[in-house]
Enzyme design. Structure first.
Site, short mmCIF file in Angstrom:
data_model
loop_
_atom_site.label_atom_id
_atom_site.label_comp_id
_atom_site.label_asym_id
_atom_site.label_seq_id
_atom_site.Cartn_x
_atom_site.Cartn_y
_atom_site.Cartn_z
N ASP A 269 0.72 -9.10 1.84
CA ASP A 269 -0.18 -8.33 1.22
C ASP A 269 -1.09 -9.37 0.16
O ASP A 269 -0.77 -10.40 0.23
CB ASP A 269 0.35 -7.37 0.10
CG ASP A 269 -0.58 -6.13 0.02
OD1 ASP A 269 -0.35 -5.15 0.63
OD2 ASP A 269 -1.53 -6.40 -0.78
N TYR B 73 -14.39 4.19 7.69
CA TYR B 73 -13.21 4.12 7.90
C TYR B 73 -12.97 4.85 9.22
O TYR B 73 -12.22 4.28 9.98
CB TYR B 73 -12.52 4.73 6.65
CG TYR B 73 -11.11 5.13 6.80
CD1 TYR B 73 -10.75 6.51 7.17
CD2 TYR B 73 -10.40 4.02 6.86
CE1 TYR B 73 -9.28 6.88 7.19
CE2 TYR B 73 -8.80 4.43 6.87
CZ TYR B 73 -8.20 5.81 7.16
OH TYR B 73 -7.18 5.96 7.21
N LYS C 299 -11.46 2.94 12.64
CA LYS C 299 -10.14 3.52 13.30
C LYS C 299 -10.34 3.93 14.79
O LYS C 299 -9.74 3.45 15.59
CB LYS C 299 -9.44 4.57 12.43
CG LYS C 299 -9.13 4.17 11.10
CD LYS C 299 -7.86 3.29 11.21
CE LYS C 299 -7.29 3.08 9.79
NZ LYS C 299 -6.21 1.95 9.99
N GLY D 270 0.94 -1.13 -0.17
CA GLY D 270 -0.05 -0.03 0.04
C GLY D 270 0.95 1.09 0.05
O GLY D 270 2.00 1.25 -0.03
N GLN D 271 0.24 2.41 0.14
CA GLN D 271 0.98 3.66 0.14
C GLN D 271 2.04 3.72 1.16
O GLN D 271 3.03 4.29 0.83
CB GLN D 271 -0.03 4.88 0.22
CG GLN D 271 0.37 6.39 -0.31
CD GLN D 271 -0.49 7.33 0.22
OE1 GLN D 271 -1.52 7.09 1.04
NE2 GLN D 271 -0.07 8.64 -0.01
C1 VAH Z 1 -8.06 8.76 3.62
N1 VAH Z 1 -5.49 9.08 3.24
O1 VAH Z 1 -8.26 9.79 2.80
C2 VAH Z 1 -6.57 8.68 4.21
C3 VAH Z 1 -6.32 9.38 5.40
C4 VAH Z 1 -6.58 11.51 7.00
C5 VAH Z 1 -6.89 10.79 5.48
O2 VAH Z 1 -6.75 8.48 6.58
O3 VAH Z 1 -8.79 8.14 3.76
#
Ligand code: VAH
Length: 312
Positions: free
Chosen positions: A32, A139, A143, A9-10
């Protein structure tokens, strides 16, 4: 042995390179869902899904890792397209790894959180380590829940798990995927290739961002810090540089005067960005493990254009 899950990933791509340079290629196993183009050519590689507990267990049994970096996740924008998959991967992937780390007595675990854990009612400027957190993206709340699990495994099982709330990350070595902040990476590629770019976030959308070099340095610095100096076991706020698409545009035009930035409207990612902070207070990271960002906006833009020009 260090295990990096989500190695392609990034963040993973750059972290594996850094860790292999630091500890030796044979000491860092990359894992991965998808093999890299040169699978295993510069160090051990294992293909597995982090949601497949048996497959991940087999990797732990084979390599007996002393450190584990779990980077696999579905990010904010992609997560809104596949909410249940995002919850399953982000949550059950983490729980699989936390349980295996306890069972195999892993010395340290790293897991990335994000400024996405803050929500519409969190303070927008200099968002503190502790405040109202009402994330409204899958997301974001995956988290936030993950942070709670990390602190729980530290308190209950003594697992030395460490975490950073990354801002939007901007690097030139690996493409981002499915993020709301990805405009700030794509813009550089388009500026060099076409001299123009259409931002999916509005001109005044200020977001906390960070050069990937700062993010990798922060990750290694946190993992090397003495455990007794760490006062946060959910996830550390971390700040790099906050800017808007318009400010980024102005800085790019210092290097590419004819660059043209336009703006699309009603992109679904705008609502996600609008729910996030504009700037972050990372004083606890500064105090506990000496964090200090090195890339401001001019340095970030200069570095991105310089390096992308070299590899184009
Ligand atoms: C996103 N690059 O855009 C991630 C990150 C704060 C943003 O968690 O979902």
């Amino acid at each position: 042995m260090i295990l990096v899950i989500g190695a392609n990933g990034q963040i993973g791509t750059e972290l594996v390179t850094t860790l292999r340079a630091k500890y030796g290629h044979s000491q860092v196993v990359a894992s991965d869902l998808h093999p890299p183009k040169n699978a295993g050519s510069n160090g051990p590689f294992e293909q597995a899904s982090v949601t497949d507990a048996a497959a991940v267990r087999a990797i732990f049994e084979k390599y007996k890792p002393t450190q584990v970096y779990l980077l696999a996740a579905i990010l904010s924008a992609a997560g809104e397209q596949k909410p249940k998959l995002a919850w399953d991967l982000n949550m059950n992937g983490l729980l699989n790894v936390l349980d295996l780390a306890v069972e195999f007595k892993v010395a340290k675990v790293f897991w990335p959180s994000s400024i996405a854990v803050f929500g519409p009612n969190s303070p927008k400027q200099n968002t503190p380590q502790y405040c109202v957190m009402d994330p409204n993206s899958v997301y974001g709340f995956s988290k936030l829940a993950g942070e709670r699990w990390c602190e729980y495994y530290f308190e209950k099982y003594g697992l030395d798990v460490r975490s950073i709330r990354y801002p939007g990350l901007i690097g030139w070595k690996a493409a981002p995927g499915g993020g709301t902040t990805d405009y700030a990476v794509h813009i550089f590629h388009e500026a060099l290739a076409k001299g123009e770019y259409q931002s999916f976030l509005s001109a005044d959308t200020e977001l906390p961002m960070m050069h990937m070099d700062d993010a990798i340095r922060a990750t290694v610095s946190l993992m090397e810090a003495p455990a007794k100096s760490l006062t946060i076991r959910s996830s550390y706020n971390l700040a790099g540089v906050s800017f808007t698409p318009e400010q980024l545009n102005e800085e790019i035009k210092k290097h590419i005067p004819d660059f043209k930035l336009s703006y699309s409207d009603n992109d679904p990612r705008q609502a996600i960005a609008d729910s996030w902070p504009k700037s972050i207070d990372d004083s606890q990271a500064q105090k506990d493990w000496g964090w200090k960002a090195e890339f401001d906006l001019p340095k970030l833009v200069e570095d991105m254009l310089l390096n992308l020009r070299k590899i184009k």
